[in-house]
Motif scaffolding. Structure first.
Motif, PDB file in Angstrom:
ATOM      1  N   HIS A   1      31.833  45.634  48.691  1.00 53.20           N
ATOM      2  CA  HIS A   1      30.864  45.570  49.723  1.00 53.20           C
ATOM      3  C   HIS A   1      31.000  44.756  50.832  1.00 53.20           C
ATOM      4  O   HIS A   1      31.827  43.673  50.590  1.00 53.20           O
ATOM      5  CB  HIS A   1      29.614  44.727  49.002  1.00 53.20           C
ATOM      6  N   TRP A   2      30.679  45.300  52.038  1.00 54.85           N
ATOM      7  CA  TRP A   2      31.388  44.763  53.448  1.00 54.85           C
ATOM      8  C   TRP A   2      30.893  43.449  53.555  1.00 54.85           C
ATOM      9  O   TRP A   2      31.603  42.609  53.776  1.00 54.85           O
ATOM     10  CB  TRP A   2      31.275  45.632  54.362  1.00 54.85           C
ATOM     11  N   ARG A   3      29.931  43.064  53.086  1.00 58.07           N
ATOM     12  CA  ARG A   3      29.173  41.511  53.304  1.00 58.07           C
ATOM     13  C   ARG A   3      29.992  40.607  52.781  1.00 58.07           C
ATOM     14  O   ARG A   3      30.348  39.537  53.257  1.00 58.07           O
ATOM     15  CB  ARG A   3      27.794  41.385  52.891  1.00 58.07           C
ATOM     16  N   TRP A   4      30.616  40.740  51.404  1.00 57.99           N
ATOM     17  CA  TRP A   4      31.186  39.920  50.635  1.00 57.99           C
ATOM     18  C   TRP A   4      32.825  39.752  51.254  1.00 57.99           C
ATOM     19  O   TRP A   4      33.510  38.754  51.445  1.00 57.99           O
ATOM     20  CB  TRP A   4      31.178  40.120  49.210  1.00 57.99           C
ATOM     21  N   SER A   5      33.230  40.943  51.677  1.00 58.60           N
ATOM     22  CA  SER A   5      34.656  40.975  52.394  1.00 58.60           C
ATOM     23  C   SER A   5      34.638  40.362  53.588  1.00 58.60           C
ATOM     24  O   SER A   5      35.371  39.366  53.811  1.00 58.60           O
ATOM     25  CB  SER A   5      34.917  42.351  52.376  1.00 58.60           C
ATOM     26  N   ASN A   6      33.395  40.464  54.354  1.00 63.59           N
ATOM     27  CA  ASN A   6      33.317  39.839  55.637  1.00 63.59           C
ATOM     28  C   ASN A   6      33.336  38.332  55.307  1.00 63.59           C
ATOM     29  O   ASN A   6      33.868  37.397  56.174  1.00 63.59           O
ATOM     30  CB  ASN A   6      31.995  40.316  56.403  1.00 63.59           C
ATOM     31  N   SER A   7      32.282  37.689  54.448  1.00 64.54           N
ATOM     32  CA  SER A   7      32.096  36.277  54.132  1.00 64.54           C
ATOM     33  C   SER A   7      33.692  35.728  53.649  1.00 64.54           C
ATOM     34  O   SER A   7      34.000  34.717  54.220  1.00 64.54           O
ATOM     35  CB  SER A   7      31.214  36.232  53.174  1.00 64.54           C
ATOM     36  N   TRP A   8      34.375  36.337  52.873  1.00 61.74           N
ATOM     37  CA  TRP A   8      35.549  36.104  52.430  1.00 61.74           C
ATOM     38  C   TRP A   8      36.591  35.692  53.711  1.00 61.74           C
ATOM     39  O   TRP A   8      37.161  34.758  53.722  1.00 61.74           O
ATOM     40  CB  TRP A   8      36.016  36.728  51.437  1.00 61.74           C
TER      41      TRP A   8
ATOM     42  N   PHE B   1      31.797  32.781  45.729  1.00 61.59           N
ATOM     43  CA  PHE B   1      32.911  33.392  45.016  1.00 61.59           C
ATOM     44  C   PHE B   1      33.265  32.586  43.998  1.00 61.59           C
ATOM     45  O   PHE B   1      33.779  33.029  42.982  1.00 61.59           O
ATOM     46  CB  PHE B   1      34.065  33.653  45.843  1.00 61.59           C
ATOM     47  N   GLY B   2      32.729  31.311  43.725  1.00 60.73           N
ATOM     48  CA  GLY B   2      33.099  30.512  42.397  1.00 60.73           C
ATOM     49  C   GLY B   2      32.351  31.015  41.223  1.00 60.73           C
ATOM     50  O   GLY B   2      31.278  31.768  41.299  1.00 60.73           O
ATOM     51  N   GLY B   3      33.009  31.069  40.099  1.00 61.87           N
ATOM     52  CA  GLY B   3      32.093  31.649  38.944  1.00 61.87           C
ATOM     53  C   GLY B   3      33.356  31.714  37.754  1.00 61.87           C
ATOM     54  O   GLY B   3      34.648  31.338  37.943  1.00 61.87           O
ATOM     55  N   VAL B   4      32.834  32.221  36.656  1.00 66.00           N
ATOM     56  CA  VAL B   4      33.834  32.355  35.565  1.00 66.00           C
ATOM     57  C   VAL B   4      34.626  33.530  35.655  1.00 66.00           C
ATOM     58  O   VAL B   4      33.952  34.563  35.884  1.00 66.00           O
ATOM     59  CB  VAL B   4      32.776  32.580  34.161  1.00 66.00           C
ATOM     60  N   ALA B   5      35.899  33.466  35.608  1.00 63.75           N
ATOM     61  CA  ALA B   5      36.838  34.603  35.964  1.00 63.75           C
ATOM     62  C   ALA B   5      36.880  35.312  34.617  1.00 63.75           C
ATOM     63  O   ALA B   5      36.472  34.918  33.422  1.00 63.75           O
ATOM     64  CB  ALA B   5      37.982  33.867  36.269  1.00 63.75           C
ATOM     65  N   SER B   6      37.747  36.442  35.017  1.00 66.53           N
ATOM     66  CA  SER B   6      38.119  37.449  33.794  1.00 66.53           C
ATOM     67  C   SER B   6      38.624  36.498  32.546  1.00 66.53           C
ATOM     68  O   SER B   6      38.698  37.137  31.459  1.00 66.53           O
ATOM     69  CB  SER B   6      38.840  38.491  34.192  1.00 66.53           C
TER      70      SER B   6
ATOM     71  N   TYR C   1      27.494  35.321  39.443  1.00 66.48           N
ATOM     72  CA  TYR C   1      28.609  34.862  40.006  1.00 66.48           C
ATOM     73  C   TYR C   1      28.990  36.115  40.894  1.00 66.48           C
ATOM     74  O   TYR C   1      29.217  37.261  40.503  1.00 66.48           O
ATOM     75  CB  TYR C   1      29.733  34.550  39.359  1.00 66.48           C
ATOM     76  N   GLY C   2      29.161  35.968  42.277  1.00 67.98           N
ATOM     77  CA  GLY C   2      29.509  36.985  43.218  1.00 67.98           C
ATOM     78  C   GLY C   2      31.059  37.420  42.878  1.00 67.98           C
ATOM     79  O   GLY C   2      31.819  36.893  42.521  1.00 67.98           O
ATOM     80  N   PRO C   3      31.187  38.843  43.539  1.00 66.79           N
ATOM     81  CA  PRO C   3      32.605  39.264  43.240  1.00 66.79           C
ATOM     82  C   PRO C   3      33.678  38.975  44.241  1.00 66.79           C
ATOM     83  O   PRO C   3      33.090  38.778  45.769  1.00 66.79           O
ATOM     84  CB  PRO C   3      32.065  40.729  43.246  1.00 66.79           C
ATOM     85  N   LEU C   4      35.057  38.815  43.925  1.00 68.21           N
ATOM     86  CA  LEU C   4      36.066  38.686  44.887  1.00 68.21           C
ATOM     87  C   LEU C   4      35.978  39.993  45.466  1.00 68.21           C
ATOM     88  O   LEU C   4      35.856  40.943  44.935  1.00 68.21           O
ATOM     89  CB  LEU C   4      37.293  38.107  44.475  1.00 68.21           C
ATOM     90  N   PRO C   5      36.265  40.237  46.966  1.00 70.46           N
ATOM     91  CA  PRO C   5      36.371  41.664  47.323  1.00 70.46           C
ATOM     92  C   PRO C   5      37.680  42.150  46.733  1.00 70.46           C
ATOM     93  O   PRO C   5      38.750  41.800  46.467  1.00 70.46           O
ATOM     94  CB  PRO C   5      36.841  41.136  48.848  1.00 70.46           C
ATOM     95  N   GLU C   6      37.363  43.643  46.532  1.00 71.89           N
ATOM     96  CA  GLU C   6      38.005  44.426  45.782  1.00 71.89           C
ATOM     97  C   GLU C   6      39.596  44.417  46.169  1.00 71.89           C
ATOM     98  O   GLU C   6      40.570  44.427  45.898  1.00 71.89           O
ATOM     99  CB  GLU C   6      37.573  45.771  45.547  1.00 71.89           C
ATOM    100  N   GLY C   7      39.484  44.515  47.652  1.00 73.41           N
ATOM    101  CA  GLY C   7      40.645  44.811  48.417  1.00 73.41           C
ATOM    102  C   GLY C   7      41.579  43.746  48.186  1.00 73.41           C
ATOM    103  O   GLY C   7      42.862  43.795  48.211  1.00 73.41           O
TER     104      GLY C   7
ATOM    105  N   LEU D   1      45.047  36.616  42.296  1.00 80.27           N
ATOM    106  CA  LEU D   1      43.640  36.275  42.059  1.00 80.27           C
ATOM    107  C   LEU D   1      43.008  36.922  41.185  1.00 80.27           C
ATOM    108  O   LEU D   1      42.965  38.260  40.923  1.00 80.27           O
ATOM    109  CB  LEU D   1      42.881  37.026  43.523  1.00 80.27           C
ATOM    110  N   LEU D   2      42.420  36.172  40.256  1.00 80.69           N
ATOM    111  CA  LEU D   2      41.675  36.552  39.096  1.00 80.69           C
ATOM    112  C   LEU D   2      40.153  37.026  39.561  1.00 80.69           C
ATOM    113  O   LEU D   2      39.559  36.074  40.015  1.00 80.69           O
ATOM    114  CB  LEU D   2      41.426  35.581  37.892  1.00 80.69           C
ATOM    115  N   GLN D   3      39.645  37.984  39.253  1.00 77.65           N
ATOM    116  CA  GLN D   3      38.312  38.282  39.711  1.00 77.65           C
ATOM    117  C   GLN D   3      37.369  37.880  38.665  1.00 77.65           C
ATOM    118  O   GLN D   3      37.775  37.412  37.499  1.00 77.65           O
ATOM    119  CB  GLN D   3      38.466  40.073  39.416  1.00 77.65           C
ATOM    120  N   ASN D   4      36.184  37.713  39.299  1.00 74.38           N
ATOM    121  CA  ASN D   4      35.075  37.112  38.079  1.00 74.38           C
ATOM    122  C   ASN D   4      34.731  38.257  37.222  1.00 74.38           C
ATOM    123  O   ASN D   4      34.866  39.169  37.113  1.00 74.38           O
ATOM    124  CB  ASN D   4      33.908  36.572  39.077  1.00 74.38           C
ATOM    125  N   MET D   5      34.189  37.685  36.006  1.00 78.68           N
ATOM    126  CA  MET D   5      34.123  38.387  34.794  1.00 78.68           C
ATOM    127  C   MET D   5      33.127  39.172  35.100  1.00 78.68           C
ATOM    128  O   MET D   5      31.954  39.020  35.847  1.00 78.68           O
ATOM    129  CB  MET D   5      33.783  37.439  33.755  1.00 78.68           C
ATOM    130  N   GLY D   6      33.155  40.463  34.616  1.00 79.18           N
ATOM    131  CA  GLY D   6      32.209  41.684  34.541  1.00 79.18           C
ATOM    132  C   GLY D   6      32.305  42.420  36.025  1.00 79.18           C
ATOM    133  O   GLY D   6      31.605  43.591  35.993  1.00 79.18           O
TER     134      GLY D   6
END
Length: 586
Positions: A84-91, A146-151, A566-572, A580-585
């Motif tokens: 989602h572009w909003r989370w990528s833009n925030s990051w 973006f903080g959260g429980v990672a994979s 917990y929000g997702p880290l941008p996929e890109g 970079l570990l992605q958040n769980m789920g």
């Protein structure tokens, strides 16, 4: 990115005065002899501070949007993805701002800030402290998003970047632990608070130059040049305290409890802000309507703040004002788009005028007259059927049998719930194209009411409803002041009842937070940090004949999974950087 840093901005940064100049592409080393250009590096970062209001309420049980293309409307119904572009833009915005700040910090000592050596030292002290404070602000926003429980099951924050990274540096950095991120932020805030005044104000006498600045000058004139009123709305020590309150509250919340942060720390941090105004006794009596207190708004200028405001953005227009917010949110009959439709869920959260919830028989709620005898904030914050709004006090009819476009689902700009948002809007604005009447507005960055609510939540969790942890006031004292301001009552038996039960007090505090901060962009994050229900279906009401109230039980469903606390880290970013570990789920 280095080219983008070449934005030169006026050295006097007082709010309502400075505007960015046209971009120029000076070399980095030119900042050393040009103090205006040097500070432009830092002031450019101010422009990246995330806006206060946002649209996140559309993804909660408080509101829906009548724009079918709204991003948060889609997110609420299952459209939240890692790309989602909003989370990528925030990051990107926050991380780039951190890098820009690091570049400034690495070069600030080389700048000739002023010909006067005393002023030069003070400018260097101030701008470096500003930079640390701003870095803490952007790191907090990254942590909240973006903080959260990672994979791998660990509680992680974001990469800690404490130096400038150039094109030849390794950007493949791992996420630091959530706890280390909090410590990094708090260290930055401590630096800012230690080296900035709580507020920027002129002093009259040489003998009153405060510490630690008296180590550099004994001249009031020199102090005022750097730390006087001309610097208002730049980052100050009080703002650092307020960001500390936000950070510690987030860290102590259930979603991040594994970080070992304490509620007592969060309460102490909020008290650090509130003690400055004398605690509950200093609460702005007009804070409920901060957005439309005409006299306060018209008096703004020279960087001054209303009593309710810790920090704010620039005035939208110093002379004529604007109609932008009203055009977006007024009902159609007032030439608005009606974008924000409060839910019945939120309306039901407003208590009766005597302080009892509408579900409590002692409140004397009458379902046939649902808006009678209610908390005055309901009429201030929400336009319901029969409300008067606009410069001509137009009666707004929201039922499906209404004869205007204000009625339920009459057109694309009509309400979907039977309600329109009123908070944030000035009723003396006229959006009629044939006779527009704009008015001045300002957007907050931090309100004292938020700090009071932060303290109440944390203090209740740490010490119970009436404990104070050594401070001069308790959660109960704060809630009494907030409800007395809102309801106009001195006798509050429901609050007294809650004072004997920490869980009941917690529910009351959360509800008051919901009401006081509605439509200000908090609930989406509050529900998630509390690990509360994200899937409460948005409800509304259809009113016919101005007297028959038919519930609409499913205006808009919510579709969130538990990992979405917990929000997702941008996929890109995750694809580019293997560390970079992605958040769980996700």
């Amino acid at each position: 990115m280095i080219l983008a840093l070449g934005m030169s901005i006026g050295f006097t940064a007082c709010d309502d005065v400075f505007e960015p100049q046209k971009e120029n592409l000076k070399d980095l080393d030119q900042m050393y002899d040009d103090a205006t250009y040097a500070q432009g590096f830092l002031l450019n970062v101010y422009r990246n501070i995330p806006g206060y209001y946002g649209e996140t309420d559309y993804a909660t049980d408080d509101a829906v949007c009548n724009d079918i293309n709204n991003d948060y409307r889609k997110i609420a119904q299952g459209g939240w993805t890692t790309n989602h572009w909003r989370w990528s833009n925030s990051w990107n915005t926050c991380l780039h701002s951190v890098l820009n700040i690091n570049l400034f910090l690495e070069n600030a000592d080389k700048v000739k800030w002023a010909s006067d050596p005393e002023a030069a030292e003070l400018f260097k002290l101030r701008t470096k402290a500003e930079a640390h404070g701003l870095r803490a602000l952007f790191m907090y926003n990254l942590l909240r998003e973006f903080g959260g429980v990672a994979s791998d099951g660990s509680l992680l924050g974001v990469p800690i970047i404490d130096r400038f990274l150039g094109v030849n540096d390794d950007f493949n950095l791992p996420r630091a632990s959530f706890e280390d991120c909090v410590k990094f932020i708090l260290d930055d805030l401590a630096y800012a608070e230690a080296n900035l005044p709580l507020e920027y104000e002129d002093i009259a006498l040489d003998a009153t130059v405060p510490a630690p600045f008296s180590e550099f000058t004994a001249s009031a004139q020199t102090y005022n040049r750097v730390f006087g009123r001309s610097a208002r709305q730049l980052y100050n020590g009080l703002i650092a305290r307020a960001i500390r309150s936000r950070v510690t509250l987030l860290a102590a919340s259930p979603a991040f409890a594994a970080s070992n942060a304490t509620w007592a720390d969060a309460a102490d941090a909020a008290a650090g802000v509130l003690d400055y105004i004398g605690g509950p006794a200093g609460m702005d009596k007009k804070g409920v309507t901060y957005y439309c207190n005409t006299a306060d708004i018209e008096a703004l200028g020279d960087g001054s703040n209303p009593k309710e405001i810790v920090w704010r953005e620039n005035l939208d227009n110093k002379t004529d004002g604007t109609t932008t917010q009203e055009e977006n949110f007024f009902p159609p009959s007032l030439y608005g788009k009606g974008l924000c439709n409060p839910t019945q869920n939120l309306v039901d959260a407003f208590p009766m005028a005597n302080g009892y919830p509408i579900s409590d028989s002692r409140g004397n709620y009458d379902a046939s007259k649902p808006y009678a005898g209610r908390d005055p904030r309901l009429a201030l914050y929400i336009i319901y059927n029969g409300s008067q709004a606009g410069v001509s006090n137009t009666v707004i009819s929201t039922g499906s049998d209404a004869t205007t476009a204000d009625g339920l689902n009459k057109r694309e700009t009509s309400t979907r719930t039977g309600y329109y948002m009123k908070k944030r809007l000035r009723m003396d604005v006229n959006c009629n194209p044939s006779g527009k009447q704009p008015k001045r507005h300002y957007n907050p960055r931090i309100r004292y009411t938020e700090m009071f609510l932060n303290y109440a939540e944390a203090a209740n969790q740490a010490w119970g409803p009436t404990g104070n942890g050594g401070h001069a006031y308790s959660a109960y004292d704060v809630m009494k002041a907030i409800r007395q301001r809102a309801l106009g009552i001195t006798n509050d038996p429901y609050l007294d009842e809650c004072a004997s039960d920490p869980q009941k007090m917690s529910e009351l505090i959360r509800n008051e937070r919901r009401l006081e901060l509605c439509f200000e962009g908090f609930r989406f994050y509050d529900l998630r940090r509390w690990k509360a229900d994200l899937n409460e279906t948005a409800r509304g009401v259809n009113i016919t004949g101005n007297s028959v109230y038919t519930p609409i039980d499913n205006v808009e469903p919510r579709s969130f999974s538990s990992h979405m606390y917990y929000g997702p880290l941008p996929e890109g970013e995750v694809l580019k950087f293997s560390n970079l570990l992605q958040n769980m789920g996700w």
